[in-house]
Design a protein around this motif. Structure first.
Motif, mmCIF file in Angstrom:
data_model
loop_
_atom_site.group_PDB
_atom_site.id
_atom_site.type_symbol
_atom_site.label_atom_id
_atom_site.label_comp_id
_atom_site.label_asym_id
_atom_site.label_seq_id
_atom_site.Cartn_x
_atom_site.Cartn_y
_atom_site.Cartn_z
ATOM 1 N N VAL A 58 0.844 -1.203 0.000
ATOM 2 C CA VAL A 58 0.000 0.000 0.000
ATOM 3 C C VAL A 58 0.875 1.247 0.000
ATOM 4 N N SER A 59 1.896 1.264 0.852
ATOM 5 C CA SER A 59 2.756 2.449 0.928
ATOM 6 C C SER A 59 3.509 2.671 -0.383
ATOM 7 N N TYR A 60 3.903 1.585 -1.050
ATOM 8 C CA TYR A 60 4.596 1.706 -2.335
ATOM 9 C C TYR A 60 3.677 2.317 -3.387
ATOM 10 N N LEU A 61 2.443 1.850 -3.427
ATOM 11 C CA LEU A 61 1.487 2.399 -4.385
ATOM 12 C C LEU A 61 1.196 3.872 -4.091
ATOM 13 N N LEU A 62 1.057 4.213 -2.824
ATOM 14 C CA LEU A 62 0.843 5.616 -2.456
ATOM 15 C C LEU A 62 2.039 6.474 -2.852
ATOM 16 N N LEU A 63 3.219 5.939 -2.656
ATOM 17 C CA LEU A 63 4.424 6.675 -3.023
ATOM 18 C C LEU A 63 4.488 6.925 -4.528
ATOM 19 N N VAL A 64 4.268 5.878 -5.302
ATOM 20 C CA VAL A 64 4.409 5.985 -6.759
ATOM 21 C C VAL A 64 3.250 6.737 -7.408
ATOM 22 N N PHE A 65 2.026 6.458 -6.967
ATOM 23 C CA PHE A 65 0.869 7.010 -7.673
ATOM 24 C C PHE A 65 0.232 8.241 -7.028
ATOM 25 N N VAL A 66 0.640 8.583 -5.812
ATOM 26 C CA VAL A 66 0.076 9.765 -5.159
ATOM 27 C C VAL A 66 1.172 10.771 -4.814
ATOM 28 N N ALA A 67 2.142 10.339 -4.002
ATOM 29 C CA ALA A 67 3.145 11.276 -3.498
ATOM 30 C C ALA A 67 4.062 11.806 -4.600
ATOM 31 N N MET A 68 4.535 10.940 -5.479
ATOM 32 C CA MET A 68 5.437 11.413 -6.541
ATOM 33 C C MET A 68 4.737 12.371 -7.510
ATOM 34 N N PRO A 69 3.506 12.081 -7.945
ATOM 35 C CA PRO A 69 2.822 13.089 -8.759
ATOM 36 C C PRO A 69 2.598 14.404 -8.007
ATOM 37 N N MET A 70 2.336 14.314 -6.702
ATOM 38 C CA MET A 70 2.181 15.548 -5.930
ATOM 39 C C MET A 70 3.482 16.341 -5.908
ATOM 40 N N LYS A 71 4.602 15.639 -5.863
ATOM 41 C CA LYS A 71 5.890 16.326 -5.850
ATOM 42 C C LYS A 71 6.182 16.975 -7.198
ATOM 43 N N TYR A 72 6.033 16.208 -8.259
ATOM 44 C CA TYR A 72 6.467 16.693 -9.571
ATOM 45 C C TYR A 72 5.408 17.491 -10.324
ATOM 46 N N LEU A 73 4.143 17.237 -10.061
ATOM 47 C CA LEU A 73 3.095 17.965 -10.782
ATOM 48 C C LEU A 73 2.510 19.115 -9.969
ATOM 49 N N ALA A 74 2.498 18.962 -8.645
ATOM 50 C CA ALA A 74 1.889 19.997 -7.809
ATOM 51 C C ALA A 74 2.920 20.777 -6.994
ATOM 52 N N GLY A 75 4.184 20.396 -7.115
ATOM 53 C CA GLY A 75 5.222 21.117 -6.399
ATOM 54 C C GLY A 75 5.180 20.941 -4.891
ATOM 55 N N TYR A 76 4.777 19.768 -4.431
ATOM 56 C CA TYR A 76 4.664 19.500 -3.003
ATOM 57 C C TYR A 76 5.613 18.356 -2.633
ATOM 58 N N PRO A 77 6.910 18.660 -2.432
ATOM 59 C CA PRO A 77 7.891 17.600 -2.157
ATOM 60 C C PRO A 77 7.725 16.935 -0.792
ATOM 61 N N GLN A 78 7.026 17.579 0.120
ATOM 62 C CA GLN A 78 6.825 17.018 1.457
ATOM 63 C C GLN A 78 6.077 15.677 1.396
ATOM 64 N N ALA A 79 5.226 15.500 0.394
ATOM 65 C CA ALA A 79 4.474 14.247 0.258
ATOM 66 C C ALA A 79 5.419 13.060 0.113
ATOM 67 N N VAL A 80 6.467 13.219 -0.685
ATOM 68 C CA VAL A 80 7.417 12.121 -0.890
ATOM 69 C C VAL A 80 8.219 11.876 0.381
ATOM 70 N N ARG A 81 8.551 12.926 1.092
ATOM 71 C CA ARG A 81 9.302 12.741 2.345
ATOM 72 C C ARG A 81 8.490 11.929 3.348
ATOM 73 N N ILE A 82 7.226 12.252 3.491
ATOM 74 C CA ILE A 82 6.388 11.571 4.487
ATOM 75 C C ILE A 82 6.090 10.137 4.063
ATOM 76 N N VAL A 83 5.541 9.976 2.880
ATOM 77 C CA VAL A 83 5.179 8.627 2.406
ATOM 78 C C VAL A 83 6.433 7.795 2.172
ATOM 79 N N GLY A 84 7.485 8.421 1.688
ATOM 80 C CA GLY A 84 8.743 7.710 1.449
ATOM 81 C C GLY A 84 9.342 7.153 2.736
ATOM 82 N N MET A 85 9.279 7.923 3.806
ATOM 83 C CA MET A 85 9.793 7.452 5.089
ATOM 84 C C MET A 85 8.969 6.261 5.587
#
Length: 91
Positions: free
Chosen positions: A14-41
């Motif tokens: 689940v965390s991998y899918l959230l990272l790839v399909f939610v957090a990474m698009p939020m980082k690169y498309l919405a300019g919100y890098p904090q999403a990758v830091r939180i979900v990535g951790m």
């Protein structure tokens, strides 16, 4: 221990899918890098737990070496841990 492994594998998936399909698009498309830091951790912690439990199951001889390698490969593929759960049930 296998029940714990299945639970960790599920949440790692689940965390991998959230990272790839939610957090990474939020980082690169919405300019919100904090999403990758939180979900990535969270994903990182779950992945390490997955690997440690997998190694322990191999050490206890509850999983064979080949199955352990298969399980590790499934952990790095999207949706792989969900497929792995089915394989564990049928084993």
């Amino acid at each position: 221990m296998i029940d714990l492994f299945k639970k960790v594998a599920f949440w790692e998936g689940v965390s991998y899918l959230l990272l790839v399909f939610v957090a990474m698009p939020m980082k690169y498309l919405a300019g919100y890098p904090q999403a990758v830091r939180i979900v990535g951790m969270a994903h990182g912690v779950l992945f390490v737990m997955f690997c440690l439990i997998l190694a322990d199951l191999l050490r206890r001889k509850e999983f064979t070496f080949n199955f352990s390698v298969f399980a590790f490969i499934m952990s790095i593929l999207p949706f792989g841990t969900f497929y792995l759960e089915g394989k564990i049930k049928s084993a």
